[in-house]
Each structure stands twice: as C-alpha cells, then as structure tokens.
Design a protein around this motif. Structure first.
Motif, PDB file in Angstrom:
ATOM      1  N   ARG A  16       0.833  -1.211   0.000  1.00  0.00           N
ATOM      2  CA  ARG A  16       0.000   0.000   0.000  1.00  0.00           C
ATOM      3  C   ARG A  16       0.864   1.257   0.000  1.00  0.00           C
ATOM      4  N   VAL A  17       1.862   1.289   0.856  1.00  0.00           N
ATOM      5  CA  VAL A  17       2.753   2.453   0.921  1.00  0.00           C
ATOM      6  C   VAL A  17       3.521   2.594  -0.389  1.00  0.00           C
ATOM      7  N   PHE A  18       3.986   1.476  -0.927  1.00  0.00           N
ATOM      8  CA  PHE A  18       4.754   1.515  -2.161  1.00  0.00           C
ATOM      9  C   PHE A  18       3.907   2.030  -3.317  1.00  0.00           C
ATOM     10  N   VAL A  58      12.986   5.530  -0.134  1.00  0.00           N
ATOM     11  CA  VAL A  58      12.078   6.192   0.800  1.00  0.00           C
ATOM     12  C   VAL A  58      11.396   5.159   1.692  1.00  0.00           C
ATOM     13  N   LEU A  59      10.964   4.063   1.114  1.00  0.00           N
ATOM     14  CA  LEU A  59      10.319   3.009   1.891  1.00  0.00           C
ATOM     15  C   LEU A  59      11.283   2.411   2.910  1.00  0.00           C
ATOM     16  N   VAL A  60      12.509   2.132   2.495  1.00  0.00           N
ATOM     17  CA  VAL A  60      13.504   1.569   3.410  1.00  0.00           C
ATOM     18  C   VAL A  60      13.788   2.528   4.553  1.00  0.00           C
ATOM     19  N   LEU A  61      13.932   3.814   4.238  1.00  0.00           N
ATOM     20  CA  LEU A  61      14.182   4.801   5.294  1.00  0.00           C
ATOM     21  C   LEU A  61      13.038   4.851   6.300  1.00  0.00           C
ATOM     22  N   GLU A  68      11.213  -1.443  11.676  1.00  0.00           N
ATOM     23  CA  GLU A  68      10.596  -2.630  11.095  1.00  0.00           C
ATOM     24  C   GLU A  68      11.629  -3.525  10.425  1.00  0.00           C
ATOM     25  N   ASP A  69      12.820  -2.989  10.176  1.00  0.00           N
ATOM     26  CA  ASP A  69      13.887  -3.848   9.657  1.00  0.00           C
ATOM     27  C   ASP A  69      14.287  -4.880  10.710  1.00  0.00           C
ATOM     28  N   LEU A  75      11.868 -12.150  11.748  1.00  0.00           N
ATOM     29  CA  LEU A  75      11.120 -13.098  10.919  1.00  0.00           C
ATOM     30  C   LEU A  75      12.055 -13.918  10.024  1.00  0.00           C
ATOM     31  N   GLY A  76      13.335 -13.606  10.080  1.00  0.00           N
ATOM     32  CA  GLY A  76      14.314 -14.336   9.273  1.00  0.00           C
ATOM     33  C   GLY A  76      14.421 -13.839   7.851  1.00  0.00           C
ATOM     34  N   MET A  77      14.043 -12.573   7.612  1.00  0.00           N
ATOM     35  CA  MET A  77      14.084 -12.021   6.257  1.00  0.00           C
ATOM     36  C   MET A  77      14.991 -10.806   6.209  1.00  0.00           C
ATOM     37  N   ARG A  78      15.785 -10.745   5.169  1.00  0.00           N
ATOM     38  CA  ARG A  78      16.557  -9.528   4.925  1.00  0.00           C
ATOM     39  C   ARG A  78      15.634  -8.517   4.271  1.00  0.00           C
ATOM     40  N   LEU A  79      15.907  -7.255   4.523  1.00  0.00           N
ATOM     41  CA  LEU A  79      15.086  -6.185   3.976  1.00  0.00           C
ATOM     42  C   LEU A  79      15.067  -6.230   2.451  1.00  0.00           C
ATOM     43  N   SER A  80      16.209  -6.487   1.851  1.00  0.00           N
ATOM     44  CA  SER A  80      16.275  -6.524   0.385  1.00  0.00           C
ATOM     45  C   SER A  80      15.411  -7.643  -0.191  1.00  0.00           C
ATOM     46  N   VAL A  81      15.395  -8.786   0.469  1.00  0.00           N
ATOM     47  CA  VAL A  81      14.587  -9.916  -0.004  1.00  0.00           C
ATOM     48  C   VAL A  81      13.105  -9.627   0.211  1.00  0.00           C
ATOM     49  N   ALA A  82      12.777  -9.002   1.333  1.00  0.00           N
ATOM     50  CA  ALA A  82      11.381  -8.706   1.637  1.00  0.00           C
ATOM     51  C   ALA A  82      10.774  -7.713   0.648  1.00  0.00           C
TER      52      ALA A  82
END
Length: 101
Positions: A16-18, A58-61, A68-69, A75-82
């Motif tokens: 939604r944000v994206f 912007v979303l990552v920041l 949330e990172d 949860l066992g997920m890298r931000l880039s993969v998520a």
C-alpha cells in the motif's frame, strides 16, 4: 522467498505504501515529460529504474525509522529480499499505465 510472506499483512501494508510512492513518482515523471514535451505516460526504462530506486529508498528509510527492519530480521528475512517483489510491482504498474496512455 516464501509465499506466506507475500500473503502477510505486513507485506500488504508495504505494498500500500509503495503504491502511494509509485503514484507520487509517476506524477513527477508525467510533469517532467510535459515540461520536456515528451509523451507523458511513455515507459522510459532508465527513468523507471531511477524512480523505483527512489521509491524503495524512501520506503527503506521509513521502515528503518520505525525499526521494522528489526522485525523483518526477527522473521528471518533480509530487507532486500522482503522488498524485492516491489520492484516487479513497480515495472508492472508502469508498463500497464504506459499501455493505457
């Protein structure tokens, strides 16, 4: 990547944000196209890649500001993969819009 991630509420909130970020970037791109007398809804791969990179940044920041990172790490997920599916979403949305225009 797990399909359960793509169905999770957390991922849907990121979508939604994206989409909002994509819409803002698309308005800026259309305005730039109008200024430079180019077709407003044309698909420009380099411009789309730059816009996608800005949207993701912007979303990552915002995700890091909300810590949330760390949640994704738990949860066992890298931000880039998520966030990788959002790259595909950007190009699908932009491609579909260019077909309409």
């Amino acid at each position: 990547m797990r399909i359960t991630w793509l169905r999770s509420r957390l991922f849907r909130s990121y979508v939604r944000v994206f989409i909002l970020l994509w819409a803002v970037a698309k308005v800026a791109m259309v305005a730039g196209a109008i200024v430079f007398h180019a077709p407003p809804l044309a698909f420009h791969p380099v411009g789309e890649a730059i816009a996608c990179a800005i949207e993701l940044s912007v979303l990552v920041l915002s995700l890091r500001a909300a810590h949330e990172d760390v949640l994704l790490g738990n949860l066992g997920m890298r931000l880039s993969v998520a966030l990788a599916p959002l790259v595909v979403l950007h190009f699908v949305l932009s491609g579909a819009l260019s077909l309409l225009g």
